[in-house]
Design a protein around this motif. Structure first.
Motif: not given
Length: 76
Positions: A9-13
């Motif tokens: 969760r939130g890895l791309l950002a």
């Protein structure tokens, strides 16, 4: 003993916050390097060439060499 689940969760950002500024700064550096490494010397070379360029003299030399089929060499 089991492995913990990876945090997805939130890895791309998170990765974009790190890599985006680096990508933009490298792009700007490459553009500036191209401008001052390629385009400015090329503009200077063109300016130096056309500073003393005589198109009539060049045309007469090509005409005498027989490059143009529609223009006869002048008889001197």
């Amino acid at each position: 003993m089991s492995l913990p689940k990876p945090v997805m969760r939130g890895l791309l950002a998170k990765r974009l916050r790190f890599h985006l500024p680096i990508a933009f700064s490298l792009a700007i550096v490459a553009a500036v390097a191209f401008k001052f490494g390629v385009t400015e010397p090329r503009k200077k070379a063109y300016a130096d060439f056309y500073k003393n360029y005589d198109s009539v003299k060049e045309f007469n030399a090509m005409r005498e060499a027989g490059i143009f089929e529609s223009v006869r060499p002048s008889v001197k």
